[in-house]
Design a protein around this motif. Structure first.
Motif, PDB file in Angstrom:
ATOM      1  N   ALA A  95      67.276  48.266  30.365  1.00 29.99           N
ATOM      2  CA  ALA A  95      66.994  47.911  28.973  1.00 29.99           C
ATOM      3  C   ALA A  95      68.047  46.972  28.397  1.00 29.99           C
ATOM      4  CB  ALA A  95      66.906  49.176  28.125  1.00 29.99           C
ATOM      5  N   ARG A  96      69.138  46.742  29.097  1.00 27.96           N
ATOM      6  CA  ARG A  96      70.169  45.831  28.598  1.00 27.96           C
ATOM      7  C   ARG A  96      69.610  44.434  28.348  1.00 27.96           C
ATOM      8  NH1 ARG A  96      75.935  46.847  31.513  1.00 27.96           N
ATOM      9  NH2 ARG A  96      76.134  49.036  30.985  1.00 27.96           N
ATOM     10  N   TRP A  97      68.668  44.009  29.168  1.00 25.00           N
ATOM     11  CA  TRP A  97      68.107  42.678  28.996  1.00 25.00           C
ATOM     12  C   TRP A  97      67.273  42.591  27.725  1.00 25.00           C
ATOM     13  CZ3 TRP A  97      69.472  44.486  33.712  1.00 25.00           C
ATOM     14  CH2 TRP A  97      70.234  43.637  34.499  1.00 25.00           C
ATOM     15  N   LEU A  98      66.735  43.702  27.267  1.00 25.88           N
ATOM     16  CA  LEU A  98      65.934  43.701  26.043  1.00 25.88           C
ATOM     17  C   LEU A  98      66.786  43.492  24.796  1.00 25.88           C
ATOM     18  CD1 LEU A  98      63.535  46.694  26.794  1.00 25.88           C
ATOM     19  CD2 LEU A  98      63.019  44.244  26.942  1.00 25.88           C
ATOM     20  N   GLY A 100      69.716  41.771  24.887  1.00 20.58           N
ATOM     21  CA  GLY A 100      70.555  40.592  25.069  1.00 20.58           C
ATOM     22  C   GLY A 100      71.848  40.826  25.813  1.00 20.58           C
ATOM     23  N   MET A 101      71.978  41.943  26.529  1.00 21.85           N
ATOM     24  CA  MET A 101      73.202  42.218  27.274  1.00 21.85           C
ATOM     25  C   MET A 101      73.035  41.945  28.765  1.00 21.85           C
ATOM     26  SD  MET A 101      74.709  45.692  25.632  1.00 21.85           S
ATOM     27  CE  MET A 101      76.070  45.678  26.783  1.00 21.85           C
ATOM     28  N   GLY A 102      71.936  41.362  29.138  1.00 19.90           N
ATOM     29  CA  GLY A 102      71.668  41.120  30.557  1.00 19.90           C
ATOM     30  C   GLY A 102      72.647  40.114  31.140  1.00 19.90           C
ATOM     31  N   GLY A 103      72.547  39.936  32.379  1.00 21.75           N
ATOM     32  CA  GLY A 103      73.393  38.985  33.085  1.00 21.75           C
ATOM     33  C   GLY A 103      72.849  38.835  34.486  1.00 21.75           C
ATOM     34  N   SER A 104      73.639  38.287  35.329  1.00 27.25           N
ATOM     35  CA  SER A 104      73.224  38.094  36.716  1.00 27.25           C
ATOM     36  C   SER A 104      73.399  39.390  37.499  1.00 27.25           C
ATOM     37  CB  SER A 104      74.075  36.987  37.344  1.00 27.25           C
ATOM     38  OG  SER A 104      73.826  36.916  38.716  1.00 27.25           O
ATOM     39  N   LEU A 105      72.379  39.756  38.243  1.00 26.59           N
ATOM     40  CA  LEU A 105      72.477  40.957  39.083  1.00 26.59           C
ATOM     41  C   LEU A 105      73.392  40.730  40.278  1.00 26.59           C
ATOM     42  CD1 LEU A 105      68.819  42.299  39.031  1.00 26.59           C
ATOM     43  CD2 LEU A 105      70.830  43.344  38.010  1.00 26.59           C
ATOM     44  N   PRO A 112      72.918  43.076  44.604  1.00 33.75           N
ATOM     45  CA  PRO A 112      72.167  42.094  43.841  1.00 33.75           C
ATOM     46  C   PRO A 112      70.772  42.547  43.434  1.00 33.75           C
ATOM     47  CG  PRO A 112      72.022  41.521  46.131  1.00 33.75           C
ATOM     48  CD  PRO A 112      72.871  42.765  46.034  1.00 33.75           C
ATOM     49  N   THR A 113      70.380  43.786  43.723  1.00 32.61           N
ATOM     50  CA  THR A 113      69.056  44.241  43.295  1.00 32.61           C
ATOM     51  C   THR A 113      69.181  45.090  42.040  1.00 32.61           C
ATOM     52  OG1 THR A 113      69.106  46.285  44.571  1.00 32.61           O
ATOM     53  CG2 THR A 113      68.272  44.314  45.701  1.00 32.61           C
ATOM     54  N   LEU A 114      68.109  45.132  41.269  1.00 36.70           N
ATOM     55  CA  LEU A 114      68.105  45.949  40.052  1.00 36.70           C
ATOM     56  C   LEU A 114      68.242  47.430  40.397  1.00 36.70           C
ATOM     57  CD1 LEU A 114      67.819  46.244  37.013  1.00 36.70           C
ATOM     58  CD2 LEU A 114      65.341  46.260  37.311  1.00 36.70           C
ATOM     59  N   ALA A 115      67.599  47.860  41.477  1.00 33.62           N
ATOM     60  CA  ALA A 115      67.664  49.279  41.860  1.00 33.62           C
ATOM     61  C   ALA A 115      69.096  49.688  42.199  1.00 33.62           C
ATOM     62  CB  ALA A 115      66.745  49.546  43.050  1.00 33.62           C
ATOM     63  N   GLY A 116      69.809  48.849  42.932  1.00 34.47           N
ATOM     64  CA  GLY A 116      71.194  49.169  43.277  1.00 34.47           C
ATOM     65  C   GLY A 116      72.102  49.179  42.064  1.00 34.47           C
ATOM     66  N   ALA A 117      71.935  48.181  41.179  1.00 37.27           N
ATOM     67  CA  ALA A 117      72.760  48.120  39.969  1.00 37.27           C
ATOM     68  C   ALA A 117      72.465  49.299  39.060  1.00 37.27           C
ATOM     69  CB  ALA A 117      72.505  46.805  39.233  1.00 37.27           C
ATOM     70  N   TRP A 118      71.198  49.671  38.941  1.00 35.48           N
ATOM     71  CA  TRP A 118      70.827  50.797  38.103  1.00 35.48           C
ATOM     72  C   TRP A 118      71.377  52.092  38.677  1.00 35.48           C
ATOM     73  CZ3 TRP A 118      65.081  51.980  36.441  1.00 35.48           C
ATOM     74  CH2 TRP A 118      65.086  52.898  35.400  1.00 35.48           C
ATOM     75  N   ALA A 119      71.333  52.252  39.990  1.00 34.47           N
ATOM     76  CA  ALA A 119      71.844  53.473  40.618  1.00 34.47           C
ATOM     77  C   ALA A 119      73.342  53.639  40.369  1.00 34.47           C
ATOM     78  CB  ALA A 119      71.553  53.454  42.116  1.00 34.47           C
TER      79      ALA A 119
END
Length: 160
Positions: A95-98, A100-105, A112-119
Protein backbone atom coordinates in the motif's frame (compact mmCIF):
# COMPACT_ATOMS: atom_id res chain seq x y z
CA UNK A 1 5.62 -20.53 14.55
CA UNK A 2 1.85 -20.16 15.01
CA UNK A 3 2.12 -21.50 18.57
CA UNK A 4 4.89 -19.01 19.38
CA UNK A 5 2.86 -16.08 18.00
CA UNK A 6 -0.19 -17.28 19.93
CA UNK A 7 1.72 -17.46 23.21
CA UNK A 8 3.36 -14.07 22.74
CA UNK A 9 0.12 -12.32 21.79
CA UNK A 10 -1.72 -13.84 24.75
CA UNK A 11 1.00 -12.69 27.14
CA UNK A 12 1.33 -9.25 25.52
CA UNK A 13 -2.29 -8.37 26.19
CA UNK A 14 -3.54 -7.17 22.83
CA UNK A 15 -6.78 -5.79 24.12
CA UNK A 16 -8.50 -2.67 25.30
CA UNK A 17 -5.68 -1.91 27.74
CA UNK A 18 -3.18 -1.63 24.87
CA UNK A 19 -5.45 0.66 22.88
CA UNK A 20 -6.20 2.87 25.91
CA UNK A 21 -2.48 3.11 26.68
CA UNK A 22 -1.74 3.93 23.04
CA UNK A 23 -4.44 6.59 23.01
CA UNK A 24 -2.94 8.12 26.16
CA UNK A 25 0.54 8.02 24.61
CA UNK A 26 -0.74 10.05 21.66
CA UNK A 27 -2.82 12.45 23.75
CA UNK A 28 -0.40 13.03 26.67
CA UNK A 29 1.55 15.87 25.04
CA UNK A 30 -1.48 17.91 23.89
CA UNK A 31 -3.16 17.29 27.26
CA UNK A 32 0.01 18.36 29.06
CA UNK A 33 0.18 21.55 27.02
CA UNK A 34 -3.46 22.27 27.83
CA UNK A 35 -2.74 21.59 31.52
CA UNK A 36 -0.07 24.29 31.52
CA UNK A 37 -2.95 26.76 31.78
CA UNK A 38 -4.08 25.15 35.03
CA UNK A 39 -6.91 23.14 33.47
CA UNK A 40 -7.07 19.57 34.79
CA UNK A 41 -7.00 18.00 31.32
CA UNK A 42 -4.10 15.60 31.81
CA UNK A 43 -5.21 14.20 35.20
CA UNK A 44 -8.71 13.64 33.83
CA UNK A 45 -7.32 11.90 30.75
CA UNK A 46 -5.05 9.68 32.85
CA UNK A 47 -7.94 8.78 35.13
CA UNK A 48 -10.13 7.89 32.16
CA UNK A 49 -7.59 5.97 30.04
CA UNK A 50 -5.05 4.65 32.57
CA UNK A 51 -7.26 4.32 35.67
CA UNK A 52 -4.90 6.52 37.68
CA UNK A 53 -6.62 7.28 41.00
CA UNK A 54 -5.45 10.87 41.22
CA UNK A 55 -6.82 13.58 43.46
CA UNK A 56 -8.34 16.76 42.18
CA UNK A 57 -5.14 18.79 42.09
CA UNK A 58 -4.89 22.48 42.63
CA UNK A 59 -3.66 24.86 39.98
CA UNK A 60 -0.03 24.79 41.17
CA UNK A 61 0.25 20.98 41.16
CA UNK A 62 -1.50 20.74 37.80
CA UNK A 63 0.95 23.16 36.20
CA UNK A 64 3.93 21.53 37.96
CA UNK A 65 2.92 18.10 36.73
CA UNK A 66 2.34 19.45 33.22
CA UNK A 67 5.85 20.93 33.16
CA UNK A 68 7.49 17.79 34.53
CA UNK A 69 5.60 15.49 32.19
CA UNK A 70 6.37 17.36 28.96
CA UNK A 71 9.52 15.30 28.16
CA UNK A 72 7.58 12.06 28.74
CA UNK A 73 4.75 13.39 26.60
CA UNK A 74 7.15 14.07 23.73
CA UNK A 75 8.75 10.65 24.18
CA UNK A 76 5.41 8.85 24.24
CA UNK A 77 4.11 10.68 21.17
CA UNK A 78 7.28 9.93 19.19
CA UNK A 79 7.48 6.30 20.33
CA UNK A 80 3.81 5.68 19.64
CA UNK A 81 3.81 7.35 16.22
CA UNK A 82 7.05 5.69 15.15
CA UNK A 83 6.16 2.25 16.53
CA UNK A 84 2.62 2.07 15.20
CA UNK A 85 3.82 3.64 11.94
CA UNK A 86 6.35 0.84 11.49
CA UNK A 87 3.67 -1.75 12.17
CA UNK A 88 1.20 -0.34 9.65
CA UNK A 89 3.66 0.59 6.90
CA UNK A 90 5.50 -2.72 7.04
CA UNK A 91 2.53 -5.05 7.35
CA UNK A 92 0.78 -3.28 4.49
CA UNK A 93 3.94 -2.80 2.43
CA UNK A 94 2.29 -2.87 -1.02
CA UNK A 95 0.00 0.00 0.00
CA UNK A 96 3.01 2.33 0.17
CA UNK A 97 2.64 3.03 -3.53
CA UNK A 98 -0.93 4.21 -2.98
CA UNK A 99 0.23 6.97 -0.62
CA UNK A 100 3.26 7.99 -2.66
CA UNK A 101 5.94 6.17 -0.64
CA UNK A 102 6.78 3.65 -3.34
CA UNK A 103 10.16 3.25 -4.88
CA UNK A 104 12.18 0.75 -6.79
CA UNK A 105 11.85 -2.85 -5.67
CA UNK A 106 15.45 -3.43 -6.77
CA UNK A 107 16.63 -1.33 -3.83
CA UNK A 108 14.09 -2.64 -1.30
CA UNK A 109 15.06 -5.10 1.42
CA UNK A 110 13.97 -8.51 0.19
CA UNK A 111 13.59 -7.24 -3.39
CA UNK A 112 13.66 -7.34 -6.41
CA UNK A 113 10.20 -8.95 -6.21
CA UNK A 114 7.22 -7.52 -4.37
CA UNK A 115 6.68 -10.83 -2.54
CA UNK A 116 10.24 -10.85 -1.18
CA UNK A 117 10.13 -7.18 -0.15
CA UNK A 118 6.75 -7.66 1.50
CA UNK A 119 7.94 -10.75 3.37
CA UNK A 120 10.98 -8.96 4.79
CA UNK A 121 9.06 -5.84 5.74
CA UNK A 122 6.12 -7.78 7.19
CA UNK A 123 8.55 -9.67 9.43
CA UNK A 124 9.81 -6.36 10.80
CA UNK A 125 6.23 -5.16 11.21
CA UNK A 126 5.28 -8.30 13.15
CA UNK A 127 8.29 -7.94 15.45
CA UNK A 128 7.34 -4.33 16.18
CA UNK A 129 3.71 -5.36 16.69
CA UNK A 130 4.84 -7.79 19.37
CA UNK A 131 7.02 -5.12 21.04
CA UNK A 132 4.43 -2.33 21.08
CA UNK A 133 2.41 -3.57 24.10
CA UNK A 134 5.54 -3.58 26.27
CA UNK A 135 6.65 -0.18 24.95
CA UNK A 136 3.24 1.42 25.53
CA UNK A 137 2.93 -0.14 28.98
CA UNK A 138 6.40 1.05 30.00
CA UNK A 139 5.91 4.64 28.88
CA UNK A 140 2.41 5.03 30.29
CA UNK A 141 3.45 3.42 33.58
CA UNK A 142 6.17 6.06 33.95
CA UNK A 143 3.61 8.76 33.21
CA UNK A 144 1.13 7.36 35.73
CA UNK A 145 3.79 7.10 38.44
CA UNK A 146 4.88 10.68 37.83
CA UNK A 147 1.28 11.82 38.11
CA UNK A 148 0.68 10.02 41.41
CA UNK A 149 4.02 11.29 42.73
CA UNK A 150 3.35 14.95 41.90
CA UNK A 151 -0.44 15.21 42.24
CA UNK A 152 -1.15 12.54 44.81
CA UNK A 153 -3.87 9.93 45.14
CA UNK A 154 -7.58 10.34 45.63
CA UNK A 155 -7.22 9.37 49.31
CA UNK A 156 -4.90 12.33 49.91
CA UNK A 157 -1.65 10.36 50.18
CA UNK A 158 1.34 11.06 48.00
CA UNK A 159 2.87 8.31 45.86
CA UNK A 160 6.26 6.79 46.48
Amino acid sequence: MAILVSRVTRRSRFGSSLWRRSAYAFAALPAGLASLTGARVQPALAHRLLDVPSARPGRFRTILHALLSLPLGVLSLLAGAYGWGIVVLNLFYPARWLIGMGGSLRDAWGGPTLAGAWAVHATGGLVMLLLMPALMKGITTLQARLMVRVIGRADGTMGR
